[in-house]
Structure formats: C-alpha cells, structure tokens
Design an enzyme around this catalytic site. Structure first.
Site, PDB file in Angstrom:
ATOM      1  N   HIS A 189      -3.685  -5.044   0.343  1.00 57.88           N
ATOM      2  CA  HIS A 189      -3.048  -5.595   1.545  1.00 57.88           C
ATOM      3  C   HIS A 189      -3.085  -7.123   1.513  1.00 57.88           C
ATOM      4  CE1 HIS A 189      -2.753  -1.849   3.985  1.00 57.88           C
ATOM      5  NE2 HIS A 189      -3.685  -1.466   3.138  1.00 57.88           N
TER       6      HIS A 189
ATOM      7  N   CYS B  13       0.826  -1.196   0.000  1.00 55.50           N
ATOM      8  CA  CYS B  13       0.000   0.000   0.000  1.00 55.50           C
ATOM      9  C   CYS B  13       0.870   1.260   0.000  1.00 55.50           C
ATOM     10  CB  CYS B  13      -1.009  -0.040   1.144  1.00 55.50           C
ATOM     11  SG  CYS B  13      -2.468   0.929   0.739  1.00 55.50           S
TER      12      CYS B  13
ATOM     13  N   GLU C  32      -1.447  -9.208   3.205  1.00 58.27           N
ATOM     14  CA  GLU C  32      -1.305  -9.800   4.539  1.00 58.27           C
ATOM     15  C   GLU C  32      -2.654 -10.169   5.155  1.00 58.27           C
ATOM     16  OE1 GLU C  32      -0.965  -6.651   3.772  1.00 58.27           O
ATOM     17  OE2 GLU C  32      -1.487  -5.276   5.388  1.00 58.27           O
TER      18      GLU C  32
HETATM   19  N1  GLN Z   1      -1.963   6.641   2.799  1.00 55.68           N
HETATM   20  C1  GLN Z   1      -2.088   5.895   1.591  1.00 55.68           C
HETATM   21  C2  GLN Z   1      -3.448   6.057   0.935  1.00 55.68           C
HETATM   22  O1  GLN Z   1      -4.381   6.454   1.585  1.00 55.68           O
HETATM   23  C3  GLN Z   1      -1.776   4.427   1.822  1.00 55.68           C
HETATM   24  C4  GLN Z   1      -2.735   3.746   2.739  1.00 55.68           C
HETATM   25  C5  GLN Z   1      -2.235   2.430   3.274  1.00 55.68           C
HETATM   26  O2  GLN Z   1      -1.028   2.178   3.300  1.00 55.68           O
HETATM   27  N2  GLN Z   1      -3.138   1.605   3.745  1.00 55.68           N
HETATM   28  O3  GLN Z   1      -3.600   5.790  -0.215  1.00 55.68           O
END
Ligand code: GLN
Length: 538
Positions: A510, A384, A512
C-alpha cells in the site's frame, strides 16, 4: 523516567469535528518550533484494533511500519509530521481491557477485585506514557476519540483527570474542541452547546486549558468573551477553527490564532526557535493554485464512503501538488461496471486506480476497468487487491487462461493466479494475522518502478493474505507483464508492470500509506505524471 509534556485533545457537541486534524496541526507547528512531537489516539470502542472493522463502519484501516492496524487519524499524524507512528500510537478500550484481563488471569492483582477504577484507569495511564518511555519526544499529544459525555469515554476522561492531577498543570494540559453552530434564521453563532460541553468536562473534574471552536463564521470579540467567561477560560485561550477548503490549511490557521503560544505558556516551555512554516505554506499555496487538472477514476466497492480510501485521496493531493496539478477523483462503484453500458463510467478519464479490498463483491467490475485501461493505454495503478485483479485480468485476456482467479474469490479455479500465502493456510484467528507492516522490496533496474523510486531498495507497508502465484511468473513475463519488485527473502512478487504500456503498475503493498506532505509517494507522483501526459495527448 518519563519527561515529555502531555497535551490531551478531547471533543464535544458532535463527533467528526476534526480532532485528528487539530492535533496534527498543533503538532506540526510545535515540530516547526524545534520540538520532537508525536501523537497517539485512544479510541473508546471494544475492538482490539480497527483491523476487523468493515470500512463502511470506520473508514480506512491505516497500517504502520511495525504492522499495527490502526485508526485512520494516524495517517493524518504521519502525513503532517512526516514521522512514522507505531503500535503504541493507537490504543482502544478493547486493548486496555484485554491487558487487564490477561493480568488478572496471571494473578497480578493479588486477590483483589478488579475494577474500572483503579485498574482500567491505571492501565490507561500506563499506556499514556508508553511512547514517553522511548525518550524520543518532548511533547506527546493524545487524542481521545469520541465525545465527552459518552458512557464509553468515561474511563479515559477519568484517567486524564488523574494524570493531570498527578503530574501538575505545567506538565499536562487539555484542549477541548467543540462546535459553535451558526443559526441562519437567527443570523447568529450559538455558544450554548460549547458551554454545555465544557460544563460536562468540568463535572468530570477537568477544566480545559484551551477551547478550540469549530465554526463556519468568524468568532467576534464578543462571542469569544462570552465563551471565555462561561467556560472559565482566559480570553486568548478561546481559539477559532474556521472551516477551510483544505485540511492542510489548518496548521496555518492555528498559527495565526497563536495556538502554539498558548500551549507553550501553559506548559512553561520555551521553544528552540520561531516556527518556520515556509515549506508548508508553499504546499498550501500551490495546492490552491494548480496549473493543470486531471481526472482519475477510483474504482472500488466502498466508494460511497470516501474515508474508506482516505490515504489514497491524500496521496493524490500530495502528488498533484508536486506536478502543480489538481487531481479530481471520479468515484466509480466497481459493481456498476459489470452492468450494461458500464464503460461510459470511464469515459474520457485520464487514469484508473483500482483500489484495495476484500471479498468477491465488485471483483468483475474491477477486472473490466483494468481490461479497459490495458487495452486503451490509459495509465493504470492497482493497489493490493487492485494489483491482484490486474494479474487475473492479464491471465484471462492475454494468456487465455479461462476462469483464472484469486482463490479468495474462487476456491476451485483451474488457474489460481493469486493464492493464499503458505503461512496463512492454517490460520483461523482474524485480527492482526495478515501479512502486515513494512517489508523490503528489491526493485528491478530500468522499470517504471525504478524510474519512480530512483532506488533499487525500498520498504513498503502491507496488509493482505493472498499473493501472486510464482508458478505463473515465467508465462506472465514472456507475455509482457513483468515483476518489477520482489521481496528479497520470500521472493513474493511485490510490483508488477507492463513495460509496453504508458504506465501500468500494480503493487501488492500500500504505497498510499507512506505518502506525506513533505514526501509525496514516488509511485503516485509517477502515476499522476503519466495521467497528465495522457490528458495532454487526449
Ligand atoms: N483481499 C486481498 C488479500 O487479502 C487484498 C487485500 C488488500 O487489498 N488490502 O490478499
């Protein structure tokens, strides 16, 4: 009409005794005995969900397929049971009150005074059975967050009391988890805190059916007898939960203690089969006897609280077992990487994972770590925000786009490599408004992602507002960083990788969150494999 049997898990003496692990372990054994089981958690705080909580406050925010932002215990439920949870599996006091107040505004209470009892407790009870209405489960385990005796858990405890009274003790049971501390100076285990805790529960009208005692030392027959006598329990309903070196050992301990037998007796259930825990036993056996060892750096800004990255840590355990390899994590505070001599923190590392996150703090350190991984052919996994940083690093140092950035960190960057998604631009409300939950992703043939998944169509869970800016995609691809996973509808870039690198993969989703004991996540398996290869060459 609902027909599942209900098991409530409450806790006393202190928090953090592992109610989630106990609930998951019991569910695992019952599942192995042929029942369809799910677990839900009721949290006594006022936030509608943990989505707006700082990770330092509450650990990781776990996301379900249907896009709920939930307590990290739901991650344990999924990892143990290998079945997905949903919005209905995590309810907070905030959500209960919100529902009641909305109904009040709609006039649903017909001019009555709206009160904690019966309106809040009724709403809680209505939520207890929500998953039952799906007709999918034989047994529903409900974990009540917090400790018995806390002011804020009172309505939940009262709802459990009423629910048990209404449905009868062959349909509803309560398991209470307490601590039996060992006093070194006295050389003794102490039962008094547990006695008090059970007494407190009794004062609220609930006699627990089973007491599970978290302890450092084995409970002697004498101690068990004492607890049984003073907590008004059958001798065999005092269950020992001794500290273990891995949470995955707990189902086996609970099975040895015959927790499942006691539960089935109380609920008058006959199990379809004896529990076959062979696969689980093999996993634990393997986990304790690794043949190899690697060390990966986990670069993030909440590293002081490991729970902030719970699912990543567990995904490494699952993938490690698959490779018969112990994965050590070196926790690297991303802010420290920007200081002088910073790179020593990454010395002789076998792989680097740059973690998810929000906001500006630690960003430059993450970018430093990524540059180091890219230039030194060290396996890299960006999740992410980690993927977004990898794109920014590539833009700055390969494409030569000076001051490129994500607009999350720098609104006026000349190169907005990562930008706010179009449908995020006019949002002002914070909770539940990110791109959340499972989305389809099309994987490109002959890529690292393809090799890992062994499939071209996948679904992964998201939680973000920003995305890769497709305006730059062509330049990225011709300079050597390709998009290897794409959302088929929105064309959002979901996976990037560098084909010429040993293993350099970033995901907007994600992975994970979907790794379980039964199904270690393919990208974690791929990453650990690459780290092992690297460590052998080192
Ligand atoms: N801050 C980033 C976004 O909002 C990544 C979010 C995250 O790592 N879950 O896109």
């Amino acid at each position: 009409m609902a027909s599942a049997k209900h098991i409530f898990v409450t806790g006393g003496v202190t928090s953090s005794l592992g109610k989630g692990i106990i609930a998951s372990s019991l569910a695992k054994i019952l599942q192995a005995r042929g029942f369809s089981v799910t677990i839900q958690k009721f949290d006594p705080y006022l936030n509608i969900d943990p989505g707006t909580l700082n990770p330092y406050e509450h650990g990781e925010c776990y996301v379900t397929d249907d896009g709920a932002e939930t307590d990290l215990d739901l991650g344990h439920y999924e990892r143990f049971l290998n079945i997905p949870t949903s919005q209905a599996n995590n309810i907070t006091t905030g959500r209960i009150y919100y529902q009641v107040i909305q109904q009040e505004r709609q006039g649903a209470y017909l001019g009555k005074t709206v009160q904690v009892i019966p309106h809040i407790t009724n709403e809680i009870k209505r939520n207890f059975v929500k998953l039952d209405e799906t007709g999918k489960y034989d047994i529903i385990i409900t974990e009540i967050g917090g400790c018995v005796g806390d002011i804020e858990s009172l309505p939940f405890i009262e709802a459990v009391r009423q629910f048990k009274w209404e449905r009868g003790s062959e349909n509803v049971m309560v398991i209470h988890l307490t601590l039996v501390p060992y006093l070194k100076s006295a050389g003794e285990l102490k039962t008094k805190p547990s006695q008090h805790s059970v007494k407190q529960l009794s004062e609220a009208g609930i006699q627990p059916d089973i007491l599970i005692c978290r302890t450092e030392q084995s409970l002697s027959a004498e101690i068990r007898k004492k607890l049984a006598l003073f907590c008004n329990l059958d001798y065999n309903c005092v269950i020992e939960a001794k500290d273990t070196d891995t949470i995955y050992g707990v189902p086996l301990l609970m099975q040895e203690e015959k927790l499942d037998e006691r539960v089935l007796q109380k609920l008058r259930l006959t199990a379809p089969k004896t529990a076959d825990m062979t696969a689980w036993q093999e996993f634990v056996w393997q986990l304790k006897r690794p043949m190899e060892e690697i060390t990966v750096a986990l670069v993030g800004k909440y590293v002081e609280l490991h729970d902030a990255y719970k699912s990543i840590v567990e995904a490494f355990i699952h993938a490690g077992v698959k490779h018969l390899c112990k994965v050590n994590i070196r926790w690297v505070q991303s802010e420290l990487l920007t200081l002088e001599n910073n790179l020593s923190l990454l010395e002789s590392i076998d792989g680097i994972l740059v973690a998810p996150g929000f906001g500006e703090r630690g960003i430059e350190g993450k970018i430093t770590a990524i540059k180091y991984a890219r230039e030194n052919n060290i396996p890299f996994f960006g999740i992410c925000l980690g993927m977004q940083c990898a794109c920014v690093e590539f833009a700055r140092n390969v494409l030569g786009f000076e001051h490129s950035a994500s607009t999350e960190m720098s609104k006026n960057t000349p190169y907005p490599i990562i930008d706010l998604m179009e449908n995020q631009k006019n949002l002002t409300q914070k909770g539940g408004t990110m791109r959340l939950g499972a989305y389809a992703c099309q994987v490109k043939n002959n890529t690292k992602a393809h090799k890992a998944y062994n499939s071209l169509h996948i679904q992964e869970r998201h939680r973000h507002r920003y995305e890769f800016n497709n305006q730059y995609l062509e330049q990225f691809e011709s300079a050597g960083m390709i998009c290897s996973g794409l959302n088929p509808e929105s064309k959002l870039v979901e996976i990037v990788e560098i084909p010429s690198h040993i293993w350099f993969v970033g995901t907007q989703f994600h992975p994970e969150l979907k790794s379980t004991v039964a199904n270690p996540h393919p990208l974690f398996v791929g990453f650990v494999g690459a780290c092992l290869e690297k460590s052998k060459n080192n």
